[in-house]
Motif scaffolding. Structure first.
Motif, PDB file in Angstrom:
ATOM      1  N   ASN A   1       0.831  -1.202   0.000  1.00  0.00           N
ATOM      2  CA  ASN A   1       0.000   0.000   0.000  1.00  0.00           C
ATOM      3  C   ASN A   1       0.864   1.250   0.000  1.00  0.00           C
ATOM      4  N   ARG A   2       1.919   1.261   0.809  1.00  0.00           N
ATOM      5  CA  ARG A   2       2.829   2.410   0.837  1.00  0.00           C
ATOM      6  C   ARG A   2       3.479   2.632  -0.526  1.00  0.00           C
ATOM      7  N   LEU A   3       3.911   1.544  -1.165  1.00  0.00           N
ATOM      8  CA  LEU A   3       4.576   1.660  -2.458  1.00  0.00           C
ATOM      9  C   LEU A   3       3.612   2.122  -3.554  1.00  0.00           C
ATOM     10  N   TYR A   4       2.367   1.651  -3.501  1.00  0.00           N
ATOM     11  CA  TYR A   4       1.362   2.175  -4.410  1.00  0.00           C
ATOM     12  C   TYR A   4       1.233   3.689  -4.212  1.00  0.00           C
ATOM     13  N   GLY A   5       1.306   4.130  -2.955  1.00  0.00           N
ATOM     14  CA  GLY A   5       1.215   5.554  -2.671  1.00  0.00           C
ATOM     15  C   GLY A   5       2.387   6.334  -3.238  1.00  0.00           C
ATOM     16  N   VAL A   6       3.587   5.734  -3.202  1.00  0.00           N
ATOM     17  CA  VAL A   6       4.756   6.379  -3.817  1.00  0.00           C
ATOM     18  C   VAL A   6       4.507   6.597  -5.308  1.00  0.00           C
ATOM     19  N   LEU A   7       3.993   5.591  -5.970  1.00  0.00           N
ATOM     20  CA  LEU A   7       3.693   5.719  -7.396  1.00  0.00           C
ATOM     21  C   LEU A   7       2.610   6.764  -7.636  1.00  0.00           C
ATOM     22  N   ASP A   8       1.590   6.750  -6.807  1.00  0.00           N
ATOM     23  CA  ASP A   8       0.488   7.687  -7.003  1.00  0.00           C
ATOM     24  C   ASP A   8       0.976   9.131  -6.891  1.00  0.00           C
ATOM     25  N   ARG A   9       1.835   9.406  -5.926  1.00  0.00           N
ATOM     26  CA  ARG A   9       2.373  10.763  -5.779  1.00  0.00           C
ATOM     27  C   ARG A   9       3.282  11.114  -6.949  1.00  0.00           C
ATOM     28  N   ARG A  10       4.080  10.163  -7.376  1.00  0.00           N
ATOM     29  CA  ARG A  10       4.987  10.414  -8.495  1.00  0.00           C
ATOM     30  C   ARG A  10       4.221  10.766  -9.763  1.00  0.00           C
ATOM     31  N   LEU A  11       3.091  10.130  -9.953  1.00  0.00           N
ATOM     32  CA  LEU A  11       2.324  10.292 -11.186  1.00  0.00           C
ATOM     33  C   LEU A  11       1.302  11.425 -11.112  1.00  0.00           C
ATOM     34  N   ALA A  12       1.362  12.211 -10.064  1.00  0.00           N
ATOM     35  CA  ALA A  12       0.395  13.304  -9.904  1.00  0.00           C
ATOM     36  C   ALA A  12       0.551  14.373 -10.973  1.00  0.00           C
ATOM     37  N   ASP A  13       1.778  14.572 -11.477  1.00  0.00           N
ATOM     38  CA  ASP A  13       2.024  15.655 -12.426  1.00  0.00           C
ATOM     39  C   ASP A  13       2.756  15.191 -13.675  1.00  0.00           C
ATOM     40  N   ARG A  14       2.663  13.886 -13.970  1.00  0.00           N
ATOM     41  CA  ARG A  14       3.344  13.369 -15.167  1.00  0.00           C
ATOM     42  C   ARG A  14       2.632  12.113 -15.642  1.00  0.00           C
TER      43      ARG A  14
ATOM     44  N   GLY B   1      -4.372  -7.032  -2.140  1.00  0.00           N
ATOM     45  CA  GLY B   1      -5.190  -6.410  -1.117  1.00  0.00           C
ATOM     46  C   GLY B   1      -5.321  -4.906  -1.248  1.00  0.00           C
ATOM     47  N   GLN B   2      -5.245  -4.400  -2.464  1.00  0.00           N
ATOM     48  CA  GLN B   2      -5.293  -2.963  -2.699  1.00  0.00           C
ATOM     49  C   GLN B   2      -6.548  -2.592  -3.503  1.00  0.00           C
ATOM     50  N   ASP B   3      -6.909  -1.323  -3.410  1.00  0.00           N
ATOM     51  CA  ASP B   3      -8.037  -0.783  -4.161  1.00  0.00           C
ATOM     52  C   ASP B   3      -7.519   0.397  -4.973  1.00  0.00           C
ATOM     53  N   LEU B   4      -7.477   0.237  -6.280  1.00  0.00           N
ATOM     54  CA  LEU B   4      -6.892   1.283  -7.122  1.00  0.00           C
ATOM     55  C   LEU B   4      -7.677   2.587  -7.085  1.00  0.00           C
ATOM     56  N   THR B   5      -8.921   2.542  -6.652  1.00  0.00           N
ATOM     57  CA  THR B   5      -9.654   3.800  -6.547  1.00  0.00           C
ATOM     58  C   THR B   5      -9.063   4.701  -5.455  1.00  0.00           C
ATOM     59  N   ASP B   6      -8.252   4.124  -4.574  1.00  0.00           N
ATOM     60  CA  ASP B   6      -7.557   4.923  -3.558  1.00  0.00           C
ATOM     61  C   ASP B   6      -6.340   5.632  -4.145  1.00  0.00           C
ATOM     62  N   PHE B   7      -5.968   5.272  -5.357  1.00  0.00           N
ATOM     63  CA  PHE B   7      -4.763   5.796  -5.982  1.00  0.00           C
ATOM     64  C   PHE B   7      -5.103   6.259  -7.407  1.00  0.00           C
ATOM     65  N   PRO B   8      -5.801   7.378  -7.551  1.00  0.00           N
ATOM     66  CA  PRO B   8      -6.324   7.763  -8.869  1.00  0.00           C
ATOM     67  C   PRO B   8      -5.250   8.012  -9.924  1.00  0.00           C
ATOM     68  N   ASN B   9      -4.115   8.567  -9.530  1.00  0.00           N
ATOM     69  CA  ASN B   9      -3.056   8.812 -10.508  1.00  0.00           C
ATOM     70  C   ASN B   9      -2.429   7.505 -10.976  1.00  0.00           C
ATOM     71  N   LEU B  10      -2.243   6.591 -10.035  1.00  0.00           N
ATOM     72  CA  LEU B  10      -1.728   5.271 -10.387  1.00  0.00           C
ATOM     73  C   LEU B  10      -2.712   4.529 -11.280  1.00  0.00           C
TER      74      LEU B  10
END
Length: 241
Positions: A146-159, A183-192
């Motif tokens: 989940n944390r790593l998905y969050g890293v990707l989501d933040r990275r992809l916020a502007d690219r 065990g993840q829900d991609l709707t929690d990570f819209p940029n990802l």
């Protein structure tokens, strides 16, 4: 005519990285299936090119020095193919460093952690009778994924892609986004989620992802064959030469 690259392969996220790259780069290749559920990764023939006994691996009969070259480890293979094709792996120092950072992040973080998540959630229940022994592993690795998905989501916020233009870094990370197994829900990570869809819409990615689908056996199935496959995959000890 360029001789085809041998791709020693099984349809898993690490295998998909390389089949996707070969399709994207337009490099001719031939498939050499390595059935990991039957222990084919332990054969002397395969371990001669992949000493770690893990796929994928490649053999390029047409390497730059004119001699066959074998390479194991998916990150090293992606770098080699990028150099060989001149595509998806920039030559500019700063741009290449950006790609390398995210490639190494995937091979050292996202892949191993998501793989452990998958293991504890999908396979461990069939291996360990006392389910209480599994609970910590499930929680630990699911939370880290989940944390790593969050890293990707933040990275992809502007690219649109991980390292500027679409690159081998995206090819490495994309196959490991398997929320239904992790065990993840991609709707929690819209940029990802948008990136997953964007990369997944590429025709070469679709072709690469489909390579070897007919080879896969169902390790989650019941029965002796599935039990033996799990022993081979998860019960290995060091083998003496």
């Amino acid at each position: 005519m360029t001789a085809p690259i041998e791709l020693w392969y099984w349809p898993t996220p690490n295998g998909w990285k390389i089949s996707i790259a070969l399709e994207e780069m337009g490099l001719p290749y031939g498939l050499k299936p390595v059935n990991i559920g039957r222990g084919e990764q332990f054969t002397p023939e395969f371990q001669a090119i992949s000493p770690n006994g893990r796929m994928p691996a490649i053999v390029d009969p047409d390497s730059p020095d004119g001699k066959p070259l074998s390479i194991f480890e998916s990150g090293a293979i992606l770098q080699y193919l990028g150099n060989k094709s001149g595509r998806f792996y920039p030559t500019d120092l700063r741009a290449r460093a950006e790609v390398d950072q995210w490639l190494f992040w995937q091979v050292g973080g996202l892949g191993p952690m998501a793989g452990q998540t998958h293991h504890f959630r999908q396979y461990a229940p069939a291996l360990i009778k006392d389910q209480r022994q599994i609970a910590y592993g499930v929680r630990r690795y699911t939370d880290e994924t989940n944390r790593l998905y969050g890293v990707l989501d933040r990275r992809l916020a502007d690219r649109e892609f991980l390292a500027g233009d679409y690159s081998i870094a995206d090819m490495a990370a994309w196959p490991w986004i398997l929320p239904e197994h992790q065990g993840q829900d991609l709707t929690d990570f819209p940029n990802l989620k948008a990136w997953v869809e964007r990369v997944g819409a590429r025709p070469a990615v679709q072709r690469g992802r489909a390579v070897g689908d007919e080879l896969r056996s169902n390790l989650a199935a019941s029965g002796r064959a599935a039990e033996e496959a799990r022993k081979l995959l998860f019960g290995q000890r060091a083998r003496k030469s």
